[in-house]
Write a protein that holds these residues in place. Structure first.
Motif, PDB file in Angstrom:
ATOM      1  N   THR A 156       0.814  -1.207   0.000  1.00 49.95           N
ATOM      2  CA  THR A 156       0.000   0.000   0.000  1.00 49.95           C
ATOM      3  C   THR A 156       0.853   1.264   0.000  1.00 49.95           C
ATOM      4  O   THR A 156       1.759   1.390   0.827  1.00 49.95           O
ATOM      5  CB  THR A 156      -0.891   0.014   1.257  1.00 49.95           C
ATOM      6  OG1 THR A 156      -1.611  -1.205   1.319  1.00 49.95           O
ATOM      7  CG2 THR A 156      -1.851   1.181   1.249  1.00 49.95           C
ATOM      8  N   PRO A 157       0.568   2.214  -0.896  1.00 53.68           N
ATOM      9  CA  PRO A 157       1.226   3.522  -0.793  1.00 53.68           C
ATOM     10  C   PRO A 157       0.768   4.223   0.486  1.00 53.68           C
ATOM     11  O   PRO A 157      -0.405   4.138   0.862  1.00 53.68           O
ATOM     12  CB  PRO A 157       0.727   4.283  -2.025  1.00 53.68           C
ATOM     13  CG  PRO A 157       0.229   3.238  -2.963  1.00 53.68           C
ATOM     14  CD  PRO A 157      -0.265   2.120  -2.089  1.00 53.68           C
ATOM     15  N   VAL A 158       1.699   4.878   1.170  1.00 54.20           N
ATOM     16  CA  VAL A 158       1.370   5.569   2.409  1.00 54.20           C
ATOM     17  C   VAL A 158       1.904   6.998   2.372  1.00 54.20           C
ATOM     18  O   VAL A 158       2.815   7.317   1.610  1.00 54.20           O
ATOM     19  CB  VAL A 158       1.942   4.842   3.646  1.00 54.20           C
ATOM     20  CG1 VAL A 158       1.282   3.497   3.844  1.00 54.20           C
ATOM     21  CG2 VAL A 158       3.453   4.709   3.565  1.00 54.20           C
ATOM     22  N   THR A 159       1.310   7.830   3.217  1.00 48.21           N
ATOM     23  CA  THR A 159       1.795   9.193   3.452  1.00 48.21           C
ATOM     24  C   THR A 159       2.190   9.261   4.920  1.00 48.21           C
ATOM     25  O   THR A 159       1.963   8.310   5.681  1.00 48.21           O
ATOM     26  CB  THR A 159       0.693  10.228   3.173  1.00 48.21           C
ATOM     27  OG1 THR A 159      -0.370  10.026   4.120  1.00 48.21           O
ATOM     28  CG2 THR A 159       0.154  10.108   1.749  1.00 48.21           C
ATOM     29  N   ASP A 160       2.745  10.384   5.330  1.00 44.30           N
ATOM     30  CA  ASP A 160       3.098  10.528   6.743  1.00 44.30           C
ATOM     31  C   ASP A 160       1.875  10.352   7.643  1.00 44.30           C
ATOM     32  O   ASP A 160       1.990   9.858   8.759  1.00 44.30           O
ATOM     33  CB  ASP A 160       3.744  11.897   6.997  1.00 44.30           C
ATOM     34  CG  ASP A 160       5.157  11.970   6.440  1.00 44.30           C
ATOM     35  OD1 ASP A 160       5.762  10.897   6.193  1.00 44.30           O
ATOM     36  OD2 ASP A 160       5.660  13.090   6.238  1.00 44.30           O
ATOM     37  N   ASP A 161       0.693  10.737   7.161  1.00 42.60           N
ATOM     38  CA  ASP A 161      -0.535  10.621   7.966  1.00 42.60           C
ATOM     39  C   ASP A 161      -1.099   9.209   8.015  1.00 42.60           C
ATOM     40  O   ASP A 161      -1.865   8.890   8.912  1.00 42.60           O
ATOM     41  CB  ASP A 161      -1.617  11.566   7.416  1.00 42.60           C
ATOM     42  CG  ASP A 161      -1.255  13.031   7.621  1.00 42.60           C
ATOM     43  OD1 ASP A 161      -0.468  13.324   8.543  1.00 42.60           O
ATOM     44  OD2 ASP A 161      -1.748  13.865   6.842  1.00 42.60           O
ATOM     45  N   LEU A 188      -0.493   5.790  12.820  1.00 43.22           N
ATOM     46  CA  LEU A 188      -1.784   5.255  13.262  1.00 43.22           C
ATOM     47  C   LEU A 188      -1.676   4.479  14.573  1.00 43.22           C
ATOM     48  O   LEU A 188      -2.674   4.320  15.277  1.00 43.22           O
ATOM     49  CB  LEU A 188      -2.388   4.371  12.169  1.00 43.22           C
ATOM     50  CG  LEU A 188      -2.648   5.075  10.832  1.00 43.22           C
ATOM     51  CD1 LEU A 188      -3.120   4.067   9.787  1.00 43.22           C
ATOM     52  CD2 LEU A 188      -3.654   6.201  11.006  1.00 43.22           C
ATOM     53  N   HIS A 189      -0.481   3.985  14.892  1.00 41.23           N
ATOM     54  CA  HIS A 189      -0.231   3.218  16.122  1.00 41.23           C
ATOM     55  C   HIS A 189       0.981   3.826  16.838  1.00 41.23           C
ATOM     56  O   HIS A 189       2.057   3.216  16.863  1.00 41.23           O
ATOM     57  CB  HIS A 189       0.024   1.743  15.800  1.00 41.23           C
ATOM     58  CG  HIS A 189      -1.085   1.106  15.045  1.00 41.23           C
ATOM     59  ND1 HIS A 189      -1.131   1.071  13.670  1.00 41.23           N
ATOM     60  CD2 HIS A 189      -2.210   0.501  15.478  1.00 41.23           C
ATOM     61  CE1 HIS A 189      -2.229   0.460  13.291  1.00 41.23           C
ATOM     62  NE2 HIS A 189      -2.911   0.109  14.363  1.00 41.23           N
ATOM     63  N   PRO A 190       0.812   5.017  17.427  1.00 39.50           N
ATOM     64  CA  PRO A 190       1.969   5.738  17.980  1.00 39.50           C
ATOM     65  C   PRO A 190       2.660   5.030  19.146  1.00 39.50           C
ATOM     66  O   PRO A 190       3.829   5.301  19.413  1.00 39.50           O
ATOM     67  CB  PRO A 190       1.373   7.083  18.421  1.00 39.50           C
ATOM     68  CG  PRO A 190      -0.083   6.823  18.581  1.00 39.50           C
ATOM     69  CD  PRO A 190      -0.430   5.746  17.609  1.00 39.50           C
ATOM     70  N   ASP A 191       2.001   4.109  19.810  1.00 38.51           N
ATOM     71  CA  ASP A 191       2.602   3.424  20.954  1.00 38.51           C
ATOM     72  C   ASP A 191       3.294   2.120  20.578  1.00 38.51           C
ATOM     73  O   ASP A 191       3.825   1.424  21.440  1.00 38.51           O
ATOM     74  CB  ASP A 191       1.533   3.139  22.016  1.00 38.51           C
ATOM     75  CG  ASP A 191       0.960   4.424  22.598  1.00 38.51           C
ATOM     76  OD1 ASP A 191       1.691   5.437  22.630  1.00 38.51           O
ATOM     77  OD2 ASP A 191      -0.215   4.411  23.013  1.00 38.51           O
ATOM     78  N   VAL A 192       3.310   1.771  19.292  1.00 39.56           N
ATOM     79  CA  VAL A 192       3.910   0.510  18.868  1.00 39.56           C
ATOM     80  C   VAL A 192       5.424   0.533  19.101  1.00 39.56           C
ATOM     81  O   VAL A 192       6.077   1.557  18.949  1.00 39.56           O
ATOM     82  CB  VAL A 192       3.603   0.197  17.386  1.00 39.56           C
ATOM     83  CG1 VAL A 192       4.328   1.153  16.455  1.00 39.56           C
ATOM     84  CG2 VAL A 192       3.946  -1.239  17.056  1.00 39.56           C
ATOM     85  N   VAL A 193       5.938  -0.619  19.527  1.00 40.81           N
ATOM     86  CA  VAL A 193       7.380  -0.787  19.678  1.00 40.81           C
ATOM     87  C   VAL A 193       7.864  -1.586  18.469  1.00 40.81           C
ATOM     88  O   VAL A 193       7.438  -2.716  18.262  1.00 40.81           O
ATOM     89  CB  VAL A 193       7.717  -1.528  20.988  1.00 40.81           C
ATOM     90  CG1 VAL A 193       9.208  -1.793  21.073  1.00 40.81           C
ATOM     91  CG2 VAL A 193       7.239  -0.737  22.188  1.00 40.81           C
ATOM     92  N   LEU A 194       8.730  -0.969  17.680  1.00 39.58           N
ATOM     93  CA  LEU A 194       9.267  -1.629  16.496  1.00 39.58           C
ATOM     94  C   LEU A 194      10.578  -2.325  16.850  1.00 39.58           C
ATOM     95  O   LEU A 194      11.510  -1.685  17.336  1.00 39.58           O
ATOM     96  CB  LEU A 194       9.526  -0.629  15.375  1.00 39.58           C
ATOM     97  CG  LEU A 194       8.339   0.162  14.839  1.00 39.58           C
ATOM     98  CD1 LEU A 194       8.794   1.153  13.780  1.00 39.58           C
ATOM     99  CD2 LEU A 194       7.297  -0.776  14.279  1.00 39.58           C
TER     100      LEU A 194
END
Length: 161
Positions: free
Chosen positions: A37-42, A48-54
């Motif tokens: 999927t193409p994505v933008t910064d938004d 969309l998941h600011p608390d995710v730990v990568l």
């Protein structure tokens, strides 16, 4: 306790069933995934998941546009649980993301030993991250990212026992 896996194999029009003792059942449909999927910064996963730990997967860059992401390692007795391939081309360079999760439904009870993702793209680099679960567990969620690419191809292998 042994589980019985029934396989149906068709070779030259002959259909046969094979029983394998001791292996838990898994299907390719056990992998859930998004389109490339193409994505933008938004619309990025991390926005969309600011608390995710990568958790960054190990990365080996090969020739331009070829990257291999890995987590864990092959273990005696493990086997391929899921093999998945997808590709997409775009008319202009875009930022892309793919999210894969195993299992897509209820757990099959298979312990994960190794994840390998082979990526080919027109961009210079890509990212591969575990966002949930992982090696030694019975579930995993993997995020693949690439910036400014016109094509993105990946093949995923998930191993376990």
């Amino acid at each position: 306790m042994f589980r019985v896996l029934y396989l149906t194999v068709a070779v030259l029009g002959i259909v046969t069933s094979v029983t394998v003792l001791g292996l838990p059942h898994a299907r390719a449909s056990d992998l859930g995934y998004t389109d490339i999927t193409p994505v933008t910064d938004d619309t990025r996963y991390t926005t969309l998941h600011p608390d995710v730990v990568l958790t960054e997967m190990d990365k080996v860059k090969h020739s331009k546009g070829n990257v291999v992401f890995t987590a864990g390692g092959r273990t005696p007795g493990d086997r391929v649980i899921v093999n998945h391939y997808d590709s997409e081309s775009f008319p202009s360079a875009v930022d892309t993301e793919v999210l894969m999760n195993y299992p897509s439904g209820t757990s099959t009870g298979i312990t994960l030993t190794c994840i390998e993702v082979y990526v080919e793209m027109s961009a210079d680099d890509a990212g591969g991250y575990i966002t949930a679960g992982g090696i030694g567990l019975t579930n995993v969620e993997v995020l693949l990212t690439s910036n400014k690419t016109r094509n993105f191809v990946y093949e995923t292998y998930i191993y376990g026992y």
